[in-house]
Design a protein around this motif. Structure first.
Motif, PDB file in Angstrom:
ATOM      1  N   LEU A 182       0.829  -1.218   0.000  1.00 13.89           N
ATOM      2  CA  LEU A 182       0.000   0.000   0.000  1.00 13.89           C
ATOM      3  C   LEU A 182       0.858   1.260   0.000  1.00 13.89           C
ATOM      4  CD1 LEU A 182      -2.876  -0.900   2.466  1.00 13.89           C
ATOM      5  CD2 LEU A 182      -3.128  -0.165   0.090  1.00 13.89           C
ATOM      6  N   LEU A 183       1.888   1.281   0.839  1.00 13.23           N
ATOM      7  CA  LEU A 183       2.730   2.467   0.948  1.00 13.23           C
ATOM      8  C   LEU A 183       3.608   2.672  -0.279  1.00 13.23           C
ATOM      9  CD1 LEU A 183       3.624   2.161   4.721  1.00 13.23           C
ATOM     10  CD2 LEU A 183       2.237   3.967   3.659  1.00 13.23           C
ATOM     11  N   LEU A 188      -8.375   4.174   4.494  1.00 13.31           N
ATOM     12  CA  LEU A 188      -8.277   2.721   4.491  1.00 13.31           C
ATOM     13  C   LEU A 188      -8.230   2.167   5.909  1.00 13.31           C
ATOM     14  CD1 LEU A 188      -5.580   2.349   1.688  1.00 13.31           C
ATOM     15  CD2 LEU A 188      -8.075   2.111   1.468  1.00 13.31           C
ATOM     16  N   THR A 190      -1.015   6.242  -5.189  1.00 11.59           N
ATOM     17  CA  THR A 190      -2.319   6.756  -4.777  1.00 11.59           C
ATOM     18  C   THR A 190      -2.544   6.665  -3.260  1.00 11.59           C
ATOM     19  OG1 THR A 190      -3.311   4.598  -5.180  1.00 11.59           O
ATOM     20  CG2 THR A 190      -3.411   6.217  -6.990  1.00 11.59           C
ATOM     21  N   THR A 191      -1.576   6.116  -2.538  1.00 16.78           N
ATOM     22  CA  THR A 191      -1.710   5.969  -1.088  1.00 16.78           C
ATOM     23  C   THR A 191      -0.885   7.033  -0.379  1.00 16.78           C
ATOM     24  OG1 THR A 191      -1.989   3.574  -1.262  1.00 16.78           O
ATOM     25  CG2 THR A 191      -1.370   4.422   0.886  1.00 16.78           C
ATOM     26  N   GLY A 251       0.217   7.837   3.557  1.00 18.41           N
ATOM     27  CA  GLY A 251       0.237   7.392   4.945  1.00 18.41           C
ATOM     28  C   GLY A 251       0.906   8.449   5.797  1.00 18.41           C
ATOM     29  N   GLU A 254       2.270   2.388  -3.315  1.00 20.20           N
ATOM     30  CA  GLU A 254       1.343   2.890  -4.335  1.00 20.20           C
ATOM     31  C   GLU A 254       1.370   4.414  -4.386  1.00 20.20           C
ATOM     32  OE1 GLU A 254      -1.263   1.215  -6.122  1.00 20.20           O
ATOM     33  OE2 GLU A 254      -0.598  -0.777  -5.498  1.00 20.20           O
ATOM     34  N   GLN A 309      -6.342   6.341   0.516  1.00 20.20           N
ATOM     35  CA  GLN A 309      -6.131   6.133  -0.918  1.00 20.20           C
ATOM     36  C   GLN A 309      -6.882   7.225  -1.664  1.00 20.20           C
ATOM     37  OE1 GLN A 309      -6.474   2.106  -2.313  1.00 20.20           O
ATOM     38  NE2 GLN A 309      -4.614   2.694  -3.371  1.00 20.20           N
ATOM     39  N   THR A 310      -6.214   7.847  -2.629  1.00 17.10           N
ATOM     40  CA  THR A 310      -6.826   8.928  -3.392  1.00 17.10           C
ATOM     41  C   THR A 310      -7.090   8.472  -4.820  1.00 17.10           C
ATOM     42  OG1 THR A 310      -4.673   9.848  -4.015  1.00 17.10           O
ATOM     43  CG2 THR A 310      -5.684  10.704  -2.008  1.00 17.10           C
ATOM     44  N   LEU A 357      -3.881   5.772   6.920  1.00 15.57           N
ATOM     45  CA  LEU A 357      -3.615   5.514   5.508  1.00 15.57           C
ATOM     46  C   LEU A 357      -4.856   5.868   4.712  1.00 15.57           C
ATOM     47  CD1 LEU A 357      -1.117   3.854   6.365  1.00 15.57           C
ATOM     48  CD2 LEU A 357      -1.770   2.214   4.635  1.00 15.57           C
TER      49      LEU A 357
END
Length: 161
Positions: A46-47, A79, A51-52, A54, A49, A70-71, A68
């Protein structure tokens, strides 16, 4: 001298942008608050990405809490958010969310969404206090670690005002 020890209010601490190499620390905090925690590998992915986003707060040499998001297409979805149990009710989550909303607004994100378990009263009060409103429900959405499934309360806040 009540039943519970007094908790000091958190001072405003700097927010740090989380990177993939923070995944282990993030997973450790997440595991303290969720019956089905995400793995360090999941957080690393996730980190990684674009689009993420954090954000975290460090206190006393450790990760006190994180959020966290997500855009996508001008909107953001939270999230997950977690605070070290020893630091709950000290303002860490409020500071994380305030900093997050400020950064997202600066980046042109106009709306932020989340879902929260219907029985998570403290979190719902926090979100409502920050201007989130209920948009809908998903009955029986939260099942892990529960005898009776809980509905997910869908909430959002306009960041353009």
């Amino acid at each position: 001298t009540g039943r519970y020890p007094a908790r000091a209010k958190a001072m405003t601490l700097p927010l740090l942008v989380l990177r993939p190499d923070d995944a282990g620390r993030v997973a450790m905090v997440h595991a303290t608050g969720f019956p089905d925690p995400w793995s360090p590998a999941a957080f690393r992915d996730l980190l990684s990405e674009s689009t993420t986003l954090g954000l975290g707060i460090e206190q006393h040499g450790g990760l006190a809490g994180f959020v966290l998001v997500q855009t996508v297409a001008g909107e953001a979805d939270i999230l997950t958010i977690a605070t070290d149990p020893a630091l709950k009710r000290t303002g860490i989550a409020r500071q994380l969310l305030g900093g997050l909303m400020s950064r997202l607004g600066e980046r042109g994100i106009s709306r932020i969404t989340l879902d929260v378990a219907e029985d998570n009263t403290a979190a719902r009060r926090l979100y409502e206090g920050l201007g989130f409103t209920e948009d809908g429900r998903r009955p029986g959405y939260y099942t892990t670690g529960r005898d009776i499934p809980a509905a997910a309360i869908l909430m959002s806040r306009d960041l353009s005002v």
